[in-house]
Motif scaffolding. Structure first.
Motif, PDB file in Angstrom:
ATOM      1  N   CYS A  80      24.361   8.608  88.125  1.00 16.28           N
ATOM      2  CA  CYS A  80      23.639   9.871  88.341  1.00 16.28           C
ATOM      3  C   CYS A  80      22.168   9.535  88.260  1.00 16.28           C
ATOM      4  CB  CYS A  80      24.085  10.962  87.337  1.00 16.28           C
ATOM      5  SG  CYS A  80      25.855  11.651  87.525  1.00 16.28           S
ATOM      6  N   LEU A  81      21.785   8.747  87.326  1.00 18.24           N
ATOM      7  CA  LEU A  81      20.394   8.640  86.901  1.00 18.24           C
ATOM      8  C   LEU A  81      19.867   7.974  88.035  1.00 18.24           C
ATOM      9  CD1 LEU A  81      18.177   8.655  84.797  1.00 18.24           C
ATOM     10  CD2 LEU A  81      19.003   6.424  84.130  1.00 18.24           C
ATOM     11  N   TRP A 163      28.903  16.704  86.112  1.00 13.15           N
ATOM     12  CA  TRP A 163      28.910  15.552  87.199  1.00 13.15           C
ATOM     13  C   TRP A 163      28.745  14.208  86.315  1.00 13.15           C
ATOM     14  CZ3 TRP A 163      30.393  16.700  91.578  1.00 13.15           C
ATOM     15  CH2 TRP A 163      30.025  17.770  92.482  1.00 13.15           C
ATOM     16  N   ASN A 164      28.077  14.291  85.274  1.00 15.09           N
ATOM     17  CA  ASN A 164      28.102  13.031  84.600  1.00 15.09           C
ATOM     18  C   ASN A 164      29.448  12.574  84.176  1.00 15.09           C
ATOM     19  OD1 ASN A 164      24.743  13.587  82.727  1.00 15.09           O
ATOM     20  ND2 ASN A 164      25.243  13.093  84.706  1.00 15.09           N
ATOM     21  N   ARG A 165      29.960  13.596  83.547  1.00 17.95           N
ATOM     22  CA  ARG A 165      31.377  13.110  82.984  1.00 17.95           C
ATOM     23  C   ARG A 165      32.385  12.645  84.264  1.00 17.95           C
ATOM     24  NH1 ARG A 165      28.631  15.550  79.690  1.00 17.95           N
ATOM     25  NH2 ARG A 165      29.103  15.595  77.469  1.00 17.95           N
ATOM     26  N   LEU A 166      32.027  13.425  85.184  1.00 14.31           N
ATOM     27  CA  LEU A 166      32.991  12.943  86.621  1.00 14.31           C
ATOM     28  C   LEU A 166      32.612  11.444  87.062  1.00 14.31           C
ATOM     29  CD1 LEU A 166      33.227  15.949  88.891  1.00 14.31           C
ATOM     30  CD2 LEU A 166      34.879  14.511  88.093  1.00 14.31           C
ATOM     31  N   ALA A 167      31.491  11.324  87.166  1.00 15.50           N
ATOM     32  CA  ALA A 167      30.848   9.920  87.456  1.00 15.50           C
ATOM     33  C   ALA A 167      31.364   8.825  86.594  1.00 15.50           C
ATOM     34  CB  ALA A 167      29.366   9.730  87.517  1.00 15.50           C
ATOM     35  N   LEU A 168      31.453   9.134  85.187  1.00 10.96           N
ATOM     36  CA  LEU A 168      31.712   7.948  84.047  1.00 10.96           C
ATOM     37  C   LEU A 168      33.332   8.022  84.122  1.00 10.96           C
ATOM     38  CD1 LEU A 168      29.170   9.145  81.508  1.00 10.96           C
ATOM     39  CD2 LEU A 168      29.114   7.061  82.513  1.00 10.96           C
ATOM     40  N   SER A 169      33.682   9.078  84.261  1.00  5.66           N
ATOM     41  CA  SER A 169      35.324   9.029  84.030  1.00  5.66           C
ATOM     42  C   SER A 169      36.008   8.328  85.132  1.00  5.66           C
ATOM     43  CB  SER A 169      35.922  10.385  84.187  1.00  5.66           C
ATOM     44  OG  SER A 169      35.404  10.989  82.810  1.00  5.66           O
ATOM     45  N   GLY A 171      34.453   6.157  87.237  1.00  6.02           N
ATOM     46  CA  GLY A 171      34.000   4.672  87.420  1.00  6.02           C
ATOM     47  C   GLY A 171      32.861   4.392  88.604  1.00  6.02           C
ATOM     48  N   LYS A 172      32.040   5.347  88.709  1.00  8.09           N
ATOM     49  CA  LYS A 172      31.060   5.358  89.769  1.00  8.09           C
ATOM     50  C   LYS A 172      30.374   4.464  89.566  1.00  8.09           C
ATOM     51  CE  LYS A 172      31.069   7.567  92.943  1.00  8.09           C
ATOM     52  NZ  LYS A 172      31.671   7.048  94.173  1.00  8.09           N
ATOM     53  N   VAL A 173      29.730   3.631  90.600  1.00  4.54           N
ATOM     54  CA  VAL A 173      28.975   2.456  90.359  1.00  4.54           C
ATOM     55  C   VAL A 173      27.561   2.910  90.745  1.00  4.54           C
ATOM     56  CG1 VAL A 173      28.381   0.073  90.919  1.00  4.54           C
ATOM     57  CG2 VAL A 173      30.749   0.774  90.528  1.00  4.54           C
ATOM     58  N   PRO A 174      26.500   2.676  89.947  1.00  5.97           N
ATOM     59  CA  PRO A 174      25.135   3.195  90.584  1.00  5.97           C
ATOM     60  C   PRO A 174      24.964   2.524  91.783  1.00  5.97           C
ATOM     61  CG  PRO A 174      25.137   2.109  88.356  1.00  5.97           C
ATOM     62  CD  PRO A 174      26.370   2.313  88.833  1.00  5.97           C
TER      63      PRO A 174
END
Length: 179
Positions: A80-81, A163-169, A171-174
């Motif tokens: 997300c960052l 959204w942060n928790r979804l992406a982290l949970s 395994g989304k890759v920046p």
């Protein structure tokens, strides 16, 4: 305003181009079979997109990005960052201000009083387990936002944290959003 950022934020898929299945230098391995939330829970995903769009409605787009950047920093969500710093640059945000978001209190002159109040509220809500939302922080924000704006700002903070928790949970890759 719903855009592809929200659609891609939580993951439109476990694309082959992502680096899943690898072990980050300072963290656990990310399974290559993490759920594609958007596909597996489309009603919940669409509801989150709607909530996010309603939260943004009427808020300054630059402020929206600053809030999303700060929450993503605090939650250590690189996906997300990366997305929100890229969006902010595209929208004309200066590199100088982007570099100062993490240290906004020490670099107060880079941000308006309204932005600083929003960033303080973002930190308090994002880190709510560390001491709640102090009256001083809430009252400061309330001096810069009317009730409707303040409610939407809070909703924005809630959505970026989700959204942060979804992406982290999942395994989304920046750098892998397909916008």
């Amino acid at each position: 305003m719903t855009n592809t950022a929200q659609i891609n934020e939580a993951g439109t898929g476990n694309s082959a181009s992502s680096a899943r299945g690898t072990t980050p230098a300072d963290g656990p391995a990310i399974r290559s079979t993490r759920v594609n939330f958007a596909q597996a829970a489309p009603k919940a995903f669409k509801a989150l997109i709607g909530f996010d769009a309603a939260a943004r409605d009427g808020l300054d787009p630059a402020l929206v990005e600053l809030v999303q950047i700060r929450s993503s920093q605090l939650n250590k969500c690189a996906y997300c960052l990366h997305m929100h710093t890229s969006d902010a640059r595209t929208a004309g945000e200066s590199e100088e201000r982007l570099h100062m978001v993490a240290v906004w209190e020490e670099a107060a002159h880079f941000f308006t009083a309204k932005e600083r109040a929003a960033l303080a509220l973002t930190e308090a809500v994002t880190l709510v387990a560390r001491g709640g939302v102090p009256d001083e922080v809430y009252d400061r924000a309330a001096t810069h936002f009317d009730d409707a704006e303040l409610a939407r700002l809070l909703a924005l903070i809630f959505t970026i944290n989700t959204w942060n928790r979804l992406a982290l949970s999942t395994g989304k890759v920046p750098g892998t959003d397909e916008r």
